[in-house]
Write a protein that holds these residues in place. Sequence first.
Motif, PDB file in Angstrom:
ATOM      1  N   ARG A 144       0.838  -1.206   0.000  1.00  0.00           N
ATOM      2  CA  ARG A 144       0.000   0.000   0.000  1.00  0.00           C
ATOM      3  C   ARG A 144       0.869   1.252   0.000  1.00  0.00           C
ATOM      4  O   ARG A 144       1.958   1.273   0.583  1.00  0.00           O
ATOM      5  N   TRP A 145       0.345   2.304  -0.594  1.00  0.00           N
ATOM      6  CA  TRP A 145       1.091   3.557  -0.639  1.00  0.00           C
ATOM      7  C   TRP A 145       1.312   4.146   0.743  1.00  0.00           C
ATOM      8  O   TRP A 145       2.304   4.841   0.990  1.00  0.00           O
ATOM      9  N   ASP A 146       0.392   3.842   1.693  1.00  0.00           N
ATOM     10  CA  ASP A 146       0.473   4.456   3.013  1.00  0.00           C
ATOM     11  C   ASP A 146       0.999   3.495   4.080  1.00  0.00           C
ATOM     12  O   ASP A 146       0.917   3.794   5.271  1.00  0.00           O
ATOM     13  N   ALA A 147       1.572   2.353   3.665  1.00  0.00           N
ATOM     14  CA  ALA A 147       2.130   1.412   4.634  1.00  0.00           C
ATOM     15  C   ALA A 147       3.623   1.667   4.839  1.00  0.00           C
ATOM     16  O   ALA A 147       4.416   0.732   4.958  1.00  0.00           O
ATOM     17  N   LEU A 148       3.982   2.939   4.894  1.00  0.00           N
ATOM     18  CA  LEU A 148       5.368   3.366   5.103  1.00  0.00           C
ATOM     19  C   LEU A 148       5.369   4.501   6.115  1.00  0.00           C
ATOM     20  O   LEU A 148       4.491   5.368   6.088  1.00  0.00           O
ATOM     21  N   SER A 149       6.369   4.506   6.975  1.00  0.00           N
ATOM     22  CA  SER A 149       6.412   5.595   7.949  1.00  0.00           C
ATOM     23  C   SER A 149       6.719   6.927   7.280  1.00  0.00           C
ATOM     24  O   SER A 149       6.258   7.977   7.744  1.00  0.00           O
ATOM     25  N   CYS A 150       7.459   6.923   6.162  1.00  0.00           N
ATOM     26  CA  CYS A 150       7.736   8.181   5.461  1.00  0.00           C
ATOM     27  C   CYS A 150       6.477   8.740   4.806  1.00  0.00           C
ATOM     28  O   CYS A 150       6.431   9.922   4.451  1.00  0.00           O
ATOM     29  N   ALA A 151       5.433   7.921   4.658  1.00  0.00           N
ATOM     30  CA  ALA A 151       4.155   8.391   4.115  1.00  0.00           C
ATOM     31  C   ALA A 151       3.200   8.831   5.216  1.00  0.00           C
ATOM     32  O   ALA A 151       2.033   9.113   4.950  1.00  0.00           O
ATOM     33  N   GLY A 152       3.701   8.880   6.451  1.00  0.00           N
ATOM     34  CA  GLY A 152       2.895   9.368   7.561  1.00  0.00           C
ATOM     35  C   GLY A 152       2.274   8.298   8.421  1.00  0.00           C
ATOM     36  O   GLY A 152       1.533   8.612   9.355  1.00  0.00           O
ATOM     37  N   ASN A 153       2.578   7.031   8.147  1.00  0.00           N
ATOM     38  CA  ASN A 153       2.023   5.937   8.945  1.00  0.00           C
ATOM     39  C   ASN A 153       2.841   5.799  10.229  1.00  0.00           C
ATOM     40  O   ASN A 153       4.008   5.424  10.196  1.00  0.00           O
ATOM     41  N   LYS A 154       2.212   6.082  11.362  1.00  0.00           N
ATOM     42  CA  LYS A 154       2.910   6.061  12.646  1.00  0.00           C
ATOM     43  C   LYS A 154       2.873   4.683  13.308  1.00  0.00           C
ATOM     44  O   LYS A 154       3.443   4.490  14.386  1.00  0.00           O
ATOM     45  N   GLU A 155       2.212   3.722  12.661  1.00  0.00           N
ATOM     46  CA  GLU A 155       2.102   2.384  13.241  1.00  0.00           C
ATOM     47  C   GLU A 155       3.189   1.431  12.758  1.00  0.00           C
ATOM     48  O   GLU A 155       3.378   0.365  13.341  1.00  0.00           O
ATOM     49  N   ILE A 156       3.882   1.799  11.687  1.00  0.00           N
ATOM     50  CA  ILE A 156       4.827   0.883  11.067  1.00  0.00           C
ATOM     51  C   ILE A 156       6.216   1.509  11.026  1.00  0.00           C
ATOM     52  O   ILE A 156       6.352   2.741  11.016  1.00  0.00           O
ATOM     53  N   GLU A 157       7.238   0.667  11.017  1.00  0.00           N
ATOM     54  CA  GLU A 157       8.623   1.127  10.952  1.00  0.00           C
ATOM     55  C   GLU A 157       9.248   0.639   9.651  1.00  0.00           C
ATOM     56  O   GLU A 157       9.344  -0.566   9.411  1.00  0.00           O
TER      57      GLU A 157
END
Length: 454
Positions: free
Chosen positions: A13-26
Amino acid sequence: MMNILVITIDQLRWDALSCAGNKEIETPNIDRLSMEGVRFTHAFTNAPACMPARSSLLTGRFPHAHGVRGGGVRLSEQEVTFPQILSQRGYHTAHIGKLHVQNHTYRDHTAPHPSYGYRTLQVTDERGTYRDPYTQWVERNHPQYAEAVRIEPGATRVRNQTDHLSVNGSFPSEASHSRWVSEASIEFLREFGSAPFMLWTSFFDPHSPFIVPSDLLGRYDPDELTLPRNCEITAENEVVIRQKKAAYYTLVSHVDDCIGRLMAYLDESGLSERTAVLLSSDHGEFLGDWGRWGKGRSEDESIRIPLIVRTPDIMDKGRVVDDIVQLFDLAPTICDLTGSMKPHSMQARSLLPLLKGEEDAGRVPFALVELNTEVSRTDTAEVFEKTLRSQDYRLTIWSNQEKGVMYDLRLDPLQLNNVWSDPGYQKIRDKLIWELLQRLIQTENTLPVRTNPF
């Protein structure tokens, strides 16, 4: 000559990255690429399915042009691919991991794979299913896990409705498919890194089924993760949903770890100074949103993808670009980065102006996403789907329906309110349909080449 490293992460997913703002994943290593390169926030696949999307990346052409309209359709060996073009420039072209532009079900995986312009091919289109380079690597290096890494073929999993289960693997991360992809890629670089190279490193994870290596269990606490959007949550399904999401995130982070090993080798060997790195995914993953798993639909969860490009000479590091781009734009971008001629058959547009911080006035301000689905194998009925996705709207039409769907993303970013039949949107809807039609006409297939007037 600029070296090229393409990294694809299947079903990311485009948002499954912390650089995309996802605070749950590293994802620190992908974040590093973003900080040292350019991240595209509105990147979209050409098709929310593996085979047509990957065929578009290889050719720089839309599915309706290269003919791989959906799963189960092979990419013609007559198509011109960017590895062929770079091979003619003297590059050692290689692919390691999932390629999937040939059907992998019922294929003899010990027979030579069509080259598509690659000089080195180590193709493993599924994880642990066939006797292929990955399973043979496990047999040689981790024989005690040779049986543990095996899974049933994808067609069987779909038929048994087990394809989206999450499973605790009985093998460690050192024997995982992702580790093999990174190790085989590093081995290639050790052997051929002194010559100009183009390497496509292709991870299968986090594609379903979500099989977590035994030493990575507990990396994410399911109870700390947010629940899916637009999904009916019950006491019965909440635990399973949380576990599946934690498993998906664990596999994403494991791929990130493996990318870190690859990037470390680039640094230690000095190859980073002359290697462009392009990272993306073939399509997204619903991850429980809309009560769905997998891909194959026109919602953003399925069609929106991450896309990051880092080049050694990039000036404004860490920049974010909001222009609409698509997966197949990587093909002409690679041609430009290597000084290679682009064939007239390519329909994609190079990202080079955007990478330089320039305006690209000729870029179409929307993505065209295509898919077809097989309704019945008895009468070969198929439904064709076309989606226009701009910054402000998403419009999707189907060949077997009189009405489509349309969403005003300015007011409805979660795409909950279909305004297709709203009289207030009629002029906008007609304009979008016209733009979609024009795009399809403009990108008609021009192969084979016209050689004479008649």
